[in-house]
Motif scaffolding. Structure first.
Motif, PDB file in Angstrom:
ATOM      1  N   GLU A 179     103.146 135.993 -33.361  1.00 39.78           N
ATOM      2  CA  GLU A 179     102.652 136.265 -32.011  1.00 39.78           C
ATOM      3  C   GLU A 179     101.166 135.937 -31.875  1.00 39.78           C
ATOM      4  O   GLU A 179     100.738 135.319 -30.888  1.00 39.78           O
ATOM      5  CB  GLU A 179     102.919 137.729 -31.633  1.00 39.78           C
ATOM      6  N   ALA A 180     100.360 136.355 -32.845  1.00 47.77           N
ATOM      7  CA  ALA A 180      98.919 136.108 -32.757  1.00 47.77           C
ATOM      8  C   ALA A 180      98.601 134.623 -32.817  1.00 47.77           C
ATOM      9  O   ALA A 180      97.718 134.136 -32.088  1.00 47.77           O
ATOM     10  CB  ALA A 180      98.196 136.853 -33.882  1.00 47.77           C
ATOM     11  N   ALA A 182     100.667 132.114 -31.896  1.00 49.94           N
ATOM     12  CA  ALA A 182     101.132 131.503 -30.647  1.00 49.94           C
ATOM     13  C   ALA A 182     100.169 131.815 -29.504  1.00 49.94           C
ATOM     14  O   ALA A 182      99.886 130.948 -28.663  1.00 49.94           O
ATOM     15  CB  ALA A 182     102.535 132.009 -30.322  1.00 49.94           C
ATOM     16  N   GLU A 183      99.635 133.036 -29.496  1.00 50.48           N
ATOM     17  CA  GLU A 183      98.690 133.421 -28.446  1.00 50.48           C
ATOM     18  C   GLU A 183      97.410 132.600 -28.526  1.00 50.48           C
ATOM     19  O   GLU A 183      96.872 132.160 -27.501  1.00 50.48           O
ATOM     20  CB  GLU A 183      98.378 134.909 -28.559  1.00 50.48           C
ATOM     21  N   ARG A 184      96.905 132.351 -29.735  1.00 57.15           N
ATOM     22  CA  ARG A 184      95.680 131.560 -29.872  1.00 57.15           C
ATOM     23  C   ARG A 184      95.904 130.116 -29.425  1.00 57.15           C
ATOM     24  O   ARG A 184      95.064 129.520 -28.749  1.00 57.15           O
ATOM     25  CB  ARG A 184      95.185 131.607 -31.309  1.00 57.15           C
ATOM     26  N   ARG A 186      98.059 129.145 -27.248  1.00 57.11           N
ATOM     27  CA  ARG A 186      98.236 129.136 -25.793  1.00 57.11           C
ATOM     28  C   ARG A 186      96.912 129.375 -25.058  1.00 57.11           C
ATOM     29  O   ARG A 186      96.553 128.634 -24.143  1.00 57.11           O
ATOM     30  CB  ARG A 186      99.244 130.220 -25.398  1.00 57.11           C
ATOM     31  N   ASP A 187      96.159 130.398 -25.491  1.00 55.60           N
ATOM     32  CA  ASP A 187      94.965 130.787 -24.744  1.00 55.60           C
ATOM     33  C   ASP A 187      93.795 129.837 -24.965  1.00 55.60           C
ATOM     34  O   ASP A 187      93.027 129.561 -24.032  1.00 55.60           O
ATOM     35  CB  ASP A 187      94.557 132.211 -25.136  1.00 55.60           C
ATOM     36  N   ARG A 188      93.611 129.351 -26.188  1.00 60.57           N
ATOM     37  CA  ARG A 188      92.454 128.498 -26.482  1.00 60.57           C
ATOM     38  C   ARG A 188      92.731 127.011 -26.283  1.00 60.57           C
ATOM     39  O   ARG A 188      91.808 126.241 -25.997  1.00 60.57           O
ATOM     40  CB  ARG A 188      91.971 128.732 -27.909  1.00 60.57           C
ATOM     41  N   ARG A 190      95.814 125.735 -24.647  1.00 59.16           N
ATOM     42  CA  ARG A 190      96.791 125.482 -23.591  1.00 59.16           C
ATOM     43  C   ARG A 190      98.046 124.790 -24.131  1.00 59.16           C
ATOM     44  O   ARG A 190      98.594 123.885 -23.512  1.00 59.16           O
ATOM     45  CB  ARG A 190      96.161 124.655 -22.476  1.00 59.16           C
ATOM     46  N   GLU A 192     101.923 125.129 -25.144  1.00 55.16           N
ATOM     47  CA  GLU A 192     103.108 125.945 -24.888  1.00 55.16           C
ATOM     48  C   GLU A 192     104.066 125.851 -26.074  1.00 55.16           C
ATOM     49  O   GLU A 192     104.338 124.753 -26.581  1.00 55.16           O
ATOM     50  CB  GLU A 192     103.803 125.464 -23.611  1.00 55.16           C
TER      51      GLU A 192
END
Length: 468
Positions: A179-180, A182-184, A186-188, A190, A192
């Protein structure tokens, strides 16, 4: 007398080492073979470090004790001690005080002896390379790109500081798990994340035009995390990887691309298992792989591989060898921070425990092994199965092996139930039959290169020849 052989007071360094390892004065004194009162005097600078105690510290704590003086005399003393302790020499090595006197009285001769030993080691390595080339027929046509990359990591000592330090910074900023990561992404960046569809999906596929990363859903969580860390490394460590590729001067485009993939894989492991945190936990847990992998959310193989890379000059981990072998006995991964080096191609000695482990998945086997020159290793092996996610695709079966020299067995939990002292308790192994000198091995597949054969038609033993 060389400056490094004058009285050296290092009480603070010894106390710091003992505190970092969380051991008592009694335990350290026992490891060094000195009394508690003597150790106490050293720690309070009441007594200097003698050559014997300095070498005992280096032998008992090779991954943590860096010494107190790095000048030529200290390096020469350490090199002379290693050369004098070469297992091929029949006599026991001289006492440390005798080595120190030899350097004082005949420094040029001592340097020549150390250089000769280093040259012999290089010649042994070259012989092994020639043996591998003979096995694969690559002597005339050059090495394949895959072999070039493996040898690059071997020559780098399986530690890449520029990548490791940068990856450690990233890893320390993340929580463990998919999760961490995938979040990085996605957030940093872009990017998917999607699950692959279809029966023949690649493990990972990235579409840079649409910034979509797809993963094979059949992978377990540890493998998915590694693929995400790989993609993150390719983006955030692109400059560092590019610098190394520019200096590497690989002989072909294919080799350069494979090295880039290898460096990203290296970075992925370093992100998931940041250097200092992983090294500290490994030491605290006495390198218990299952406890380590749960702590960092990685696979058994990933944890073993990472242990073999902990060779940062100022903070070395235990010196391990690591390899992976398939069902046919082919070594598909190999790294060694020890004196042991693997055959670069083909199979390894059939007496190694890793061959048995392939057929017994999910069970850790242990072995005390001895090389022909007398060096002993404590090794473990575990058979692993990677499921394919489909009945139509066979799972991948292989084994991984990890080991250290017997002198570091006290820090390797798997050595606790092995008889390390009995002379006949070790399994006699080798690297490759063509360079193994053992005459009484029933498992020999080929005679050693350059040795004259003796064949007696009237006598049949397990191996149908003898050699000079």
């Amino acid at each position: 007398m060389p400056r490094s052989l004058r009285p050296l007071y290092a009480g603070a360094r010894v106390r710091e080492l003992r505190g970092r390892l969380r051991i008592s004065q009694s335990a350290m004194a026992q490891r060094l073979g000195i009394s508690i009162s003597y150790l106490s005097q050293i720690e309070t600078d009441g007594r200097p470090l003698t050559a014997a105690v300095s070498l005992a510290l280096a032998a008992a704590f090779p991954s943590d004790w860096t010494g107190v003086d790095e000048d030529e005399g200290a390096r020469l003393l350490a090199g002379l001690a290693e050369a004098a302790a070469e297992p091929l020499l029949p006599e026991p090595p001289p006492e440390p005080e005798a080595l120190a006197r030899a350097i004082e009285q005949q420094p040029a001769l001592a340097r020549r002896f150390v250089a000769l030993h280093a040259a012999w080691r290089r010649a042994e390595d070259q012989l092994q390379r020639l043996d591998d080339a003979y096995d694969t027929g690559t002597a005339a046509g050059g090495r394949l790109p895959w072999d070039e990359v493996r040898d690059w990591f071997h020559d780098a000592g399986n530690y890449v500081d520029l990548i490791d330090v940068a990856a450690e910074t990233i890893g320390n900023s993340l929580q463990p798990g998919v999760e961490a990561l995938a979040e990085r992404l996605r957030d940093r960046h872009r990017i998917e994340l999607r699950a692959q569809t279809g029966d023949s999906s690649p493990l990972r596929a990235y579409d840079p035009a649409h910034r979509i990363l797809t993963l094979d859903p059949a992978q377990v969580a540890e493998s998915r995390a590694f693929q995400l860390a790989h993609q993150l490394a390719r983006i955030e460590l692109a400059d560092e990887i590019g610098q190394i590729l520019a200096r590497a001067t690989m002989p072909s485009i294919e080799a350069s691309r494979l090295l880039g993939i290898g460096l990203a894989n290296y970075a992925a492991g370093a992100i998931l298992m940041p250097y200092e945190a992983f090294r500290g936990e490994a030491r605290r847990l006495r390198h218990d792989i299952d406890r380590l992998r749960r702590r960092f959310g990685v696979s058994f193989e990933q944890a073993c591989h990472r242990l073999s890379t902990l060779q940062r000059p100022d903070a070395r981990g235990l010196a391990f060898f690591f390899c992976r072998v398939d069902m046919a006995g082919n070594i598909t991964k190999r790294h060694s921070a020890t004196r042991l080096q693997f055959a670069r191609f083909g199979g390894a000695c059939p007496l190694w425990i890793m061959h048995e482990a392939v057929a017994i998945p999910d069970r850790i086997l242990t072995q005390l092994a001895e090389m022909p020159e007398g060096t002993r290793y404590v090794a473990i092996a575990k058979g692993l199965v990677k499921e394919s996610g489909s009945y139509d695709r066979l799972p991948r079966r292989y084994a991984v092996a990890l080991g250290c020299e017997i002198g570091e067995a006290a820090d390797f939990v798997y050595a606790d139930h092995l008889d390390l002292d009995r002379a006949d308790s070790a399994t006699p192994i080798g690297i490759s039959c063509r360079i193994c000198p053992r005459e009484d091995c029933d498992q020999r597949a080929f005679p050693p290169s350059g040795r004259a054969l003796r064949v007696d038609p009237e006598r049949r033993e397990v191996v149908p020849y003898r050699f000079d």
